[in-house]
Every structure is written in structure tokens, then in C-alpha cells.
Design a protein around this motif. Structure first.
Motif, PDB file in Angstrom:
ATOM      1  N   VAL A  33     -18.883   4.188  -6.765  1.00 20.76           N
ATOM      2  CA  VAL A  33     -18.300   5.379  -7.371  1.00 20.76           C
ATOM      3  C   VAL A  33     -16.791   5.382  -7.106  1.00 20.76           C
ATOM      4  CG1 VAL A  33     -18.282   7.903  -7.427  1.00 20.76           C
ATOM      5  CG2 VAL A  33     -20.451   6.661  -7.099  1.00 20.76           C
ATOM      6  N   ASP A  34     -16.009   5.198  -8.174  1.00 27.73           N
ATOM      7  CA  ASP A  34     -14.549   5.137  -8.099  1.00 27.73           C
ATOM      8  C   ASP A  34     -14.102   4.172  -6.996  1.00 27.73           C
ATOM      9  OD1 ASP A  34     -12.674   6.189  -9.879  1.00 27.73           O
ATOM     10  OD2 ASP A  34     -11.791   7.471  -8.343  1.00 27.73           O
ATOM     11  N   SER A  35     -14.783   3.039  -6.937  1.00 28.01           N
ATOM     12  CA  SER A  35     -14.496   2.014  -5.936  1.00 28.01           C
ATOM     13  C   SER A  35     -15.060   0.702  -6.456  1.00 28.01           C
ATOM     14  CB  SER A  35     -15.124   2.376  -4.583  1.00 28.01           C
ATOM     15  OG  SER A  35     -16.533   2.519  -4.692  1.00 28.01           O
ATOM     16  N   ALA A  36     -14.908  -0.358  -5.671  1.00 31.42           N
ATOM     17  CA  ALA A  36     -15.362  -1.675  -6.103  1.00 31.42           C
ATOM     18  C   ALA A  36     -15.795  -2.478  -4.890  1.00 31.42           C
ATOM     19  CB  ALA A  36     -14.238  -2.410  -6.846  1.00 31.42           C
ATOM     20  N   PRO A  37     -16.592  -3.523  -5.095  1.00 36.45           N
ATOM     21  CA  PRO A  37     -17.033  -4.345  -3.964  1.00 36.45           C
ATOM     22  C   PRO A  37     -15.858  -4.992  -3.246  1.00 36.45           C
ATOM     23  CG  PRO A  37     -18.258  -4.882  -5.956  1.00 36.45           C
ATOM     24  CD  PRO A  37     -17.141  -3.998  -6.374  1.00 36.45           C
ATOM     25  N   PHE A  38     -16.077  -5.264  -1.977  1.00 38.29           N
ATOM     26  CA  PHE A  38     -15.102  -5.993  -1.175  1.00 38.29           C
ATOM     27  C   PHE A  38     -15.470  -7.476  -1.160  1.00 38.29           C
ATOM     28  CE2 PHE A  38     -13.323  -2.142  -0.139  1.00 38.29           C
ATOM     29  CZ  PHE A  38     -12.380  -2.222   0.881  1.00 38.29           C
ATOM     30  N   ALA A  39     -14.458  -8.302  -1.097  1.00 37.95           N
ATOM     31  CA  ALA A  39     -14.668  -9.733  -0.886  1.00 37.95           C
ATOM     32  C   ALA A  39     -14.692 -10.010   0.614  1.00 37.95           C
ATOM     33  CB  ALA A  39     -13.556 -10.540  -1.548  1.00 37.95           C
ATOM     34  N   ALA A  40     -15.400 -11.054   1.007  1.00 31.35           N
ATOM     35  CA  ALA A  40     -15.400 -11.457   2.411  1.00 31.35           C
ATOM     36  C   ALA A  40     -13.962 -11.696   2.861  1.00 31.35           C
ATOM     37  CB  ALA A  40     -16.232 -12.714   2.594  1.00 31.35           C
ATOM     38  N   GLY A  41     -13.622 -11.180   4.045  1.00 31.36           N
ATOM     39  CA  GLY A  41     -12.273 -11.332   4.574  1.00 31.36           C
ATOM     40  C   GLY A  41     -11.343 -10.185   4.261  1.00 31.36           C
ATOM     41  N   MET A  42     -11.772  -9.234   3.407  1.00 29.32           N
ATOM     42  CA  MET A  42     -10.940  -8.088   3.059  1.00 29.32           C
ATOM     43  C   MET A  42     -11.126  -6.953   4.052  1.00 29.32           C
ATOM     44  SD  MET A  42     -11.194  -7.505  -1.071  1.00 29.32           S
ATOM     45  CE  MET A  42     -10.364  -5.914  -0.883  1.00 29.32           C
ATOM     46  N   CYS A  43     -10.117  -6.097   4.149  1.00 29.89           N
ATOM     47  CA  CYS A  43     -10.243  -4.844   4.873  1.00 29.89           C
ATOM     48  C   CYS A  43      -9.554  -3.751   4.067  1.00 29.89           C
ATOM     49  CB  CYS A  43      -9.655  -4.940   6.281  1.00 29.89           C
ATOM     50  SG  CYS A  43      -7.855  -5.048   6.350  1.00 29.89           S
ATOM     51  N   MET A  44      -9.779  -2.516   4.458  1.00 30.14           N
ATOM     52  CA  MET A  44      -9.205  -1.385   3.722  1.00 30.14           C
ATOM     53  C   MET A  44      -7.686  -1.437   3.694  1.00 30.14           C
ATOM     54  SD  MET A  44     -11.181   0.878   2.232  1.00 30.14           S
ATOM     55  CE  MET A  44     -10.193   2.374   2.245  1.00 30.14           C
ATOM     56  N   LEU A  45      -7.074  -1.878   4.769  1.00 30.38           N
ATOM     57  CA  LEU A  45      -5.619  -1.895   4.818  1.00 30.38           C
ATOM     58  C   LEU A  45      -5.016  -2.852   3.806  1.00 30.38           C
ATOM     59  CD1 LEU A  45      -4.985  -1.739   8.674  1.00 30.38           C
ATOM     60  CD2 LEU A  45      -4.931   0.135   7.013  1.00 30.38           C
ATOM     61  N   ASP A  46      -5.819  -3.814   3.327  1.00 31.42           N
ATOM     62  CA  ASP A  46      -5.320  -4.744   2.312  1.00 31.42           C
ATOM     63  C   ASP A  46      -5.077  -4.051   0.975  1.00 31.42           C
ATOM     64  OD1 ASP A  46      -5.465  -6.877   4.066  1.00 31.42           O
ATOM     65  OD2 ASP A  46      -7.465  -7.480   3.415  1.00 31.42           O
ATOM     66  N   LEU A  47      -5.658  -2.863   0.787  1.00 31.23           N
ATOM     67  CA  LEU A  47      -5.571  -2.175  -0.496  1.00 31.23           C
ATOM     68  C   LEU A  47      -4.310  -1.338  -0.631  1.00 31.23           C
ATOM     69  CD1 LEU A  47      -9.283  -0.992  -0.871  1.00 31.23           C
ATOM     70  CD2 LEU A  47      -8.224  -3.112  -1.689  1.00 31.23           C
ATOM     71  N   MET A  48      -3.474  -1.351   0.388  1.00 33.50           N
ATOM     72  CA  MET A  48      -2.261  -0.533   0.343  1.00 33.50           C
ATOM     73  C   MET A  48      -1.050  -1.397   0.670  1.00 33.50           C
ATOM     74  SD  MET A  48      -3.115   1.692   3.771  1.00 33.50           S
ATOM     75  CE  MET A  48      -4.772   2.055   3.164  1.00 33.50           C
ATOM     76  N   PRO A  49       0.133  -0.943   0.261  1.00 32.99           N
ATOM     77  CA  PRO A  49       1.347  -1.695   0.590  1.00 32.99           C
ATOM     78  C   PRO A  49       1.516  -1.827   2.102  1.00 32.99           C
ATOM     79  CG  PRO A  49       1.803   0.003  -1.053  1.00 32.99           C
ATOM     80  CD  PRO A  49       0.419   0.254  -0.543  1.00 32.99           C
ATOM     81  N   PRO A  50       2.118  -2.914   2.567  1.00 35.62           N
ATOM     82  CA  PRO A  50       2.293  -3.115   4.017  1.00 35.62           C
ATOM     83  C   PRO A  50       2.966  -1.944   4.717  1.00 35.62           C
ATOM     84  CG  PRO A  50       2.832  -5.127   2.837  1.00 35.62           C
ATOM     85  CD  PRO A  50       2.608  -4.078   1.794  1.00 35.62           C
ATOM     86  N   GLN A  51       3.956  -1.331   4.063  1.00 40.67           N
ATOM     87  CA  GLN A  51       4.645  -0.209   4.697  1.00 40.67           C
ATOM     88  C   GLN A  51       3.698   0.966   4.900  1.00 40.67           C
ATOM     89  OE1 GLN A  51       8.058   1.218   2.548  1.00 40.67           O
ATOM     90  NE2 GLN A  51       8.700   2.610   4.172  1.00 40.67           N
ATOM     91  N   ALA A  52       2.830   1.224   3.927  1.00 41.67           N
ATOM     92  CA  ALA A  52       1.865   2.318   4.057  1.00 41.67           C
ATOM     93  C   ALA A  52       0.861   2.022   5.164  1.00 41.67           C
ATOM     94  CB  ALA A  52       1.151   2.538   2.728  1.00 41.67           C
ATOM     95  N   ALA A  53       0.408   0.773   5.259  1.00 46.10           N
ATOM     96  CA  ALA A  53      -0.510   0.392   6.326  1.00 46.10           C
ATOM     97  C   ALA A  53       0.143   0.567   7.695  1.00 46.10           C
ATOM     98  CB  ALA A  53      -0.977  -1.051   6.127  1.00 46.10           C
ATOM     99  N   ASP A  54       1.403   0.208   7.797  1.00 46.14           N
ATOM    100  CA  ASP A  54       2.126   0.381   9.060  1.00 46.14           C
ATOM    101  C   ASP A  54       2.261   1.853   9.414  1.00 46.14           C
ATOM    102  OD1 ASP A  54       2.409  -2.342   9.398  1.00 46.14           O
ATOM    103  OD2 ASP A  54       4.458  -2.414   8.572  1.00 46.14           O
ATOM    104  N   GLN A  55       2.459   2.695   8.422  1.00 42.31           N
ATOM    105  CA  GLN A  55       2.558   4.128   8.669  1.00 42.31           C
ATOM    106  C   GLN A  55       1.245   4.683   9.217  1.00 42.31           C
ATOM    107  OE1 GLN A  55       3.836   5.633   4.862  1.00 42.31           O
ATOM    108  NE2 GLN A  55       6.017   5.398   5.341  1.00 42.31           N
ATOM    109  N   LEU A  56       0.131   4.191   8.689  1.00 46.11           N
ATOM    110  CA  LEU A  56      -1.167   4.632   9.202  1.00 46.11           C
ATOM    111  C   LEU A  56      -1.358   4.183  10.648  1.00 46.11           C
ATOM    112  CD1 LEU A  56      -3.684   4.083   6.253  1.00 46.11           C
ATOM    113  CD2 LEU A  56      -2.435   6.145   6.894  1.00 46.11           C
TER     114      LEU A  56
END
Length: 244
Positions: free
Chosen positions: A100-123
Motif C-alpha cells: 500500500v503506497d509502497s514497494a518491495p525492498f531489494a536485498a541489501g536495501m534499508c529505509m535510509l537509502d530512500l532519502m537523500p544523504p543529507q536527510a538521512a544524516d538529519q535523522l
């Protein structure tokens, strides 16, 4: 009758699925909303060690403990990550996956990969500064709305989302998916695209192009990123249609 296991996205618990689950039961299905470790009524079970593997184990353990068969596993938003992992492990217990409003992940992926590096660093900074090093509070709506459509949420629903949200264990965002990341070849694959994903799919984003092709079946729902709150009955209608 279909057995739905409904897995909520970040910061949410089984409560978010209440109205959709009720509508599915009225249509003759078994609807089983699931709260993941560290969230909602299970908030006190979470800790720095809570990660993506924990949530995958929550889902597979729930299905196996209850000896569920012919399961339709439904993932909203973040839940795409643990549901992808669980789908690769449930073997013949699984009949269908629905994103639902999402998609499967590939092996080796994480949630932080879905955002720009600067946004991940902010989190990461936010978690370190105000989340005891492991908890990610739900951002303010003005921040959430930058990446996820709030369409369809009235003030009461926004208040419920804000007041009932619990911090997300950050390990679930940072850990990469390991192990099987593909369900069996006979598992039905369904996408429910709300405004966020409809725009991406219609724009022809290359990495998502496969979702517009068999074996995937796509259903569009014209509402924002939280359809179980903004359009619960309409979401149940689509889920019912997808299994008919």
C-alpha cells in the motif's frame, strides 16, 4: 474468505487498521492487524537492539504461531521492508503480498537509502540528540508533508495520528534487508497506489517500472499516504476486489 495480516507503517500500531479491518470483516474476511515490536501497545518491548530483523520475526512468528494459511500480507509504507523479508520466509503459508503506497525492498536495501544523504544524516542527528540514540519520533506534519501526501486527512484524523504515534526504533531504518527478498513464484503480487505512488508510477520512474507489468496487479486509490485513515472503506473495497 481471505486471511489478511495488516502491517502498519512507521510510528503506527494495529490501531491504524481498525476501520479497514472492520470493513474487511463485514465483507466476510479475516482481518488481523499487527503491531510491531517497539510501537503502540508494544512500545515497552522495544530497545536499541530492535531492528529490521526484529520486525521480520514479528510477522513470521505471528503467522506461524497462529498457524495461518493462504495469507494475504499487506504492507503500508515502512512495512514494505519487513513484509518483503517475511514474504521470502513464509513459503507456502503465503498466497499474496499487497504493498500500500509502497514497494518491495531489494536485498541489501534499508529505509535510509530512500532519502537523500543529507536527510538521512538529519535523522541520525535527531535520534542521537533527542531519541536516546535509538528512537525516531514522528516528524511534524509540515515535514511529513514534504515527502508523503496528507490528502484526505481531516483535523480529527491528524490529531489521532499525532497523539497515537510512537517513536520508531531507528534500527528498523538503518539495518539492511538480508536473506530471502522474494516470495515464491506462485505468490500473487498487488500494488495499491495512492497519490504518492501514482505520481511516481505514471512518471515512469525506471526503478519502479516493473510494478506496472505482470505479475503485478495495480489498483489506484485517490487519497494520501495514510489510506487506512483517510479512506478506510475504499481501501477495504480494493483489498476485497484484489482477492476476488
Amino acid at each position: 474468505m481471505t486471511t489478511f495480516v495488516l502491517v502498519p507503517g512507521a510510528w503506527l500500531g494495529a490501531w491504524a487498521w481498525e476501520d479497514t479491518a472492520r470493513a474487511l470483516r463485514e465483507r466476510g474476511h479475516a482481518a488481523l492487524p499487527l503491531t510491531l515490536t517497539g510501537l503502540a501497545e508494544h512500545a515497552d518491548q522495544g530497545g536499541p537492539e530492535t531492528d529490521l530483523d526484529t520486525h521480520i520475526a514479528d510477522i513470521t512468528g505471528f503467522v506461524e504461531r497462529n498457524d495461518l494459511r493462504d495469507v494475504t500480507l499487506v504492507a503500508h509504507s515502512y512495512a514494505a521492508a519487513p513484509v518483503t523479508g517475511a514474504a521470502g520466509r513464509l513459503d507456502d503459508r503465503l498466497e499474496r503480498v499487497v504493498y500500500v503506497d509502497s514497494a518491495p525492498f531489494a536485498a541489501g536495501m534499508c529505509m535510509l537509502d530512500l532519502m537523500p544523504p543529507q536527510a538521512a544524516d538529519q535523522l541520525r542527528h535527531q535520534v542521537s540528540a533527542s531519541g536516546d540514540g535509538w528512537r525516531l519520533p514522528m516528524p511534524p506534519f509540515e515535514v511529513l508533508g514534504l515527502s508523503s501526501s496528507l490528502d484526505g486527512l481531516d483535523e480529527g484524523q491528524r490529531d489521532a495520528l499525532r497523539s497515537r504515534a510512537t517513536p520508531q526504533p531507528f534500527g528498523t531504518y538503518a539495518q539492511r534487508l538480508t536473506g530471502p527478498a522474494e516470495p515464491g513464484p506462485g505468490v500473487d503480487r498487488v500494488l495499491v497506489a495512492c497519490h504518492d505512488f501514482t505520481g511516481l508510477l505514471d512518471a515512469g520512474v525506471p526503478m519502479l517500472a516493473y510494478l506496472n507489468q505482470p505479475p503485478w496487479r495495480r489498483f489506484d486509490l485517490p487519497t494520501g499516504h495514510w489510506p487506512m485513515l483517510s479512506a478506510p472503506t475504499e481501501l477495504a473495497d480494493i483489498l476485497d476486489k484484489a482477492v476476488s
